[in-house]
Scaffold this motif. Structure first.
Motif, PDB file in Angstrom:
ATOM      1  N   ALA A 286       0.840  -1.197   0.000  1.00  0.00           N
ATOM      2  CA  ALA A 286       0.000   0.000   0.000  1.00  0.00           C
ATOM      3  C   ALA A 286       0.871   1.241   0.000  1.00  0.00           C
ATOM      4  CB  ALA A 286      -0.937   0.019   1.206  1.00  0.00           C
ATOM      5  N   GLY A 287       0.466   2.245  -0.786  1.00  0.00           N
ATOM      6  CA  GLY A 287       1.214   3.483  -0.879  1.00  0.00           C
ATOM      7  C   GLY A 287       0.753   4.521   0.132  1.00  0.00           C
ATOM      8  N   GLU A 288       1.460   5.635   0.177  1.00  0.00           N
ATOM      9  CA  GLU A 288       1.187   6.672   1.161  1.00  0.00           C
ATOM     10  C   GLU A 288      -0.148   7.376   0.944  1.00  0.00           C
ATOM     11  OE1 GLU A 288       4.300   9.480   1.677  1.00  0.00           O
ATOM     12  OE2 GLU A 288       5.746   7.998   2.378  1.00  0.00           O
ATOM     13  N   ALA A 289      -0.722   7.274  -0.249  1.00  0.00           N
ATOM     14  CA  ALA A 289      -1.991   7.936  -0.535  1.00  0.00           C
ATOM     15  C   ALA A 289      -3.188   7.086  -0.147  1.00  0.00           C
ATOM     16  CB  ALA A 289      -2.075   8.305  -2.017  1.00  0.00           C
ATOM     17  N   VAL A 290      -2.966   6.057   0.653  1.00  0.00           N
ATOM     18  CA  VAL A 290      -4.025   5.111   0.995  1.00  0.00           C
ATOM     19  C   VAL A 290      -5.194   5.794   1.716  1.00  0.00           C
ATOM     20  CG1 VAL A 290      -3.000   4.424   3.205  1.00  0.00           C
ATOM     21  CG2 VAL A 290      -4.399   2.784   1.935  1.00  0.00           C
ATOM     22  N   ASP A 291      -4.951   6.932   2.395  1.00  0.00           N
ATOM     23  CA  ASP A 291      -6.037   7.657   3.066  1.00  0.00           C
ATOM     24  C   ASP A 291      -7.146   8.064   2.100  1.00  0.00           C
ATOM     25  OD1 ASP A 291      -4.654   8.728   5.931  1.00  0.00           O
ATOM     26  OD2 ASP A 291      -3.262   8.387   4.285  1.00  0.00           O
ATOM     27  N   LEU A 292      -6.790   8.266   0.840  1.00  0.00           N
ATOM     28  CA  LEU A 292      -7.754   8.736  -0.158  1.00  0.00           C
ATOM     29  C   LEU A 292      -8.644   7.613  -0.681  1.00  0.00           C
ATOM     30  CD1 LEU A 292      -5.321  11.027  -2.196  1.00  0.00           C
ATOM     31  CD2 LEU A 292      -7.008  11.746  -0.480  1.00  0.00           C
ATOM     32  N   ILE A 293      -8.386   6.390  -0.259  1.00  0.00           N
ATOM     33  CA  ILE A 293      -9.127   5.227  -0.755  1.00  0.00           C
ATOM     34  C   ILE A 293     -10.162   4.821   0.285  1.00  0.00           C
ATOM     35  CG2 ILE A 293      -8.947   2.843  -1.552  1.00  0.00           C
ATOM     36  CD1 ILE A 293      -6.016   3.494  -2.295  1.00  0.00           C
ATOM     37  N   THR A 294     -11.428   4.985  -0.067  1.00  0.00           N
ATOM     38  CA  THR A 294     -12.499   4.733   0.907  1.00  0.00           C
ATOM     39  C   THR A 294     -13.575   3.780   0.403  1.00  0.00           C
ATOM     40  OG1 THR A 294     -13.720   6.684   0.131  1.00  0.00           O
ATOM     41  CG2 THR A 294     -12.169   7.004   1.962  1.00  0.00           C
ATOM     42  N   ASP A 295     -13.399   3.235  -0.807  1.00  0.00           N
ATOM     43  CA  ASP A 295     -14.433   2.360  -1.338  1.00  0.00           C
ATOM     44  C   ASP A 295     -13.819   1.336  -2.278  1.00  0.00           C
ATOM     45  OD1 ASP A 295     -13.744   3.996  -3.431  1.00  0.00           O
ATOM     46  OD2 ASP A 295     -15.773   4.692  -3.893  1.00  0.00           O
ATOM     47  N   LEU A 296     -14.668   0.431  -2.797  1.00  0.00           N
ATOM     48  CA  LEU A 296     -14.224  -0.634  -3.701  1.00  0.00           C
ATOM     49  C   LEU A 296     -15.041  -0.559  -4.985  1.00  0.00           C
ATOM     50  CD1 LEU A 296     -14.060  -3.520  -1.069  1.00  0.00           C
ATOM     51  CD2 LEU A 296     -12.095  -2.364  -2.101  1.00  0.00           C
ATOM     52  N   PRO A 297     -14.760   0.403  -5.852  1.00  0.00           N
ATOM     53  CA  PRO A 297     -15.555   0.579  -7.061  1.00  0.00           C
ATOM     54  C   PRO A 297     -15.183  -0.419  -8.154  1.00  0.00           C
ATOM     55  CG  PRO A 297     -13.765   2.133  -7.067  1.00  0.00           C
ATOM     56  CD  PRO A 297     -13.668   1.388  -5.755  1.00  0.00           C
ATOM     57  N   PHE A 298     -15.988  -0.437  -9.221  1.00  0.00           N
ATOM     58  CA  PHE A 298     -15.585  -1.134 -10.433  1.00  0.00           C
ATOM     59  C   PHE A 298     -14.471  -0.324 -11.082  1.00  0.00           C
ATOM     60  CE2 PHE A 298     -19.998  -2.635  -9.964  1.00  0.00           C
ATOM     61  CZ  PHE A 298     -19.766  -4.004  -9.987  1.00  0.00           C
ATOM     62  N   ALA A 299     -13.477  -1.017 -11.635  1.00  0.00           N
ATOM     63  CA  ALA A 299     -12.283  -0.344 -12.143  1.00  0.00           C
ATOM     64  C   ALA A 299     -12.583   0.588 -13.308  1.00  0.00           C
ATOM     65  CB  ALA A 299     -11.237  -1.377 -12.548  1.00  0.00           C
TER      66      ALA A 299
END
Length: 320
Positions: A286-299
């Motif tokens: 996991a990278g440092e920008a992981v805070d910005l990831i809050t969901d599991l969308p379709f790609a």
């Protein structure tokens, strides 16, 4: 519409967004979805395992004729892996981590776009000399493997852009939303290579616990280390460490890498803990920008979202 750059024109894609070919997790379904969404989907075949490719390559047909690529860990492959990949006519082949010179000429001779990822200026100069069609400049904020003594994305990318011109450069490392894509373009890059954000999608080949950890994780929870490579018996070159989320073995052996490497019992314990389900089969990259990831969308939807956010950010910047 889409943001037109030298990268989108060269690859024939709508958006200046590429899927990082993350070993194992960037399978055929994820790569196909990114390509359908207008980016460049790339399979993460790592060492070019024939069985893995046989399973995942047919899924790329779901991209419905859209450009796609495949990525390799250069230190781990041989010429046969390249030949197997070229048989399937990818639009691009990406080489990362190691000396790309044994494979560059064969890839370019096939008419396939050669993408080389670099983590320092020495690697960047070599990529230019080898005739790379696209260069990925990876900063140390990235999840997974990167330079042990690298540079952050913000100062590294423009230096590589200047060095490589007119070769298009993709920025990588710490990019998890459209603002990051816009920032990459502002730095002079022709697009962004995105990894961790795509691990947290419906199509990614990751354990549900890993996806959950990424969604719930924070940048300060990540750490670049060699401990987990040593513990799991991976032969990654020592110049590349990996940014991961927290891990029990990391806590046990942090700062004691030499001792761990000399302790076969510890490595046996690691494998036993994996077999018993006590720890994940793979570290949670996991990278440092992981805070910005809050969901599991379709790609495919995510590609469109990133592109729209990038256009909005650039428009806002233009009004300042």
């Amino acid at each position: 519409m889409g943001l037109s750059t030298r990268f989108t024109e060269l690859l024939g894609v709508q958006h200046p967004i590429a899927l990082a070919p993350m070993g194992g997790s960037a399978g055929g379904a994820l790569a196909a979805a990114v390509s359908r969404g207008g980016g460049l989907g790339m399979l993460g075949s790592a060492n070019g395992d024939p069985e893995w490719l046989a399973r995942e390559l047919p899924l790329i047909a779901e991209a419905a004729g859209k450009p796609w690529g495949i990525g390799f860990l250069t230190w781990q492959i041989d010429a046969d892996a390249i030949e197997r990949a070229l048989e399937h006519r990818p639009r691009a082949v990406m080489l990362s981590f190691g000396d790309p010179s044994p494979f560059a000429e064969r890839i370019r001779a096939s008419g396939t776009v050669l993408i080389i990822q670099v983590t320092d200026l020495e690697e960047a100069r070599q990529a230019v000399d080898l005739g790379a069609d696209v260069i990925v400049a990876q900063g140390t904020e990235s999840g997974g493997h990167g330079a042990r003594q690298g540079r952050s994305t913000l100062p590294f990318v423009p230096v590589v852009v200047d060095l490589a011109a007119p070769v298009p450069v993709l920025a990588a490392g710490g990019i998890a939303d459209g603002r990051g894509v816009a920032a990459a373009l502002a730095l002079g890059a022709a697009g962004a290579l995105v990894g961790t954000r795509f691990q947290a999608t419906t199509e990614a080949l990751v354990d549900p616990s890993t996806a959950k950890a990424i969604v719930e994780g924070h940048g300060e929870d990540t750490e670049r280390n060699r401990v987990l490579d040593i513990a799991r018996g991976s032969r990654w070159p020592s110049k590349y460490t990996a940014r991961t989320l927290g891990h029990r073995y990391l806590d046990l052996w942090r700062g004691r890498e030499a001792e761990l490497a000399a302790d076969p019992r510890a490595r046996q314990d690691y494998q036993q803990d994996v077999a018993q389900g006590e720890i994940p089969s793979l570290p949670m990259w996991a990278g440092e920008a992981v805070d910005l990831i809050t969901d599991l969308p379709f790609a495919a939807d995510l590609v469109a979202t990133l592109a729209a956010q990038a256009e909005d950010a650039l428009n806002r910047a233009g009004r300042l």
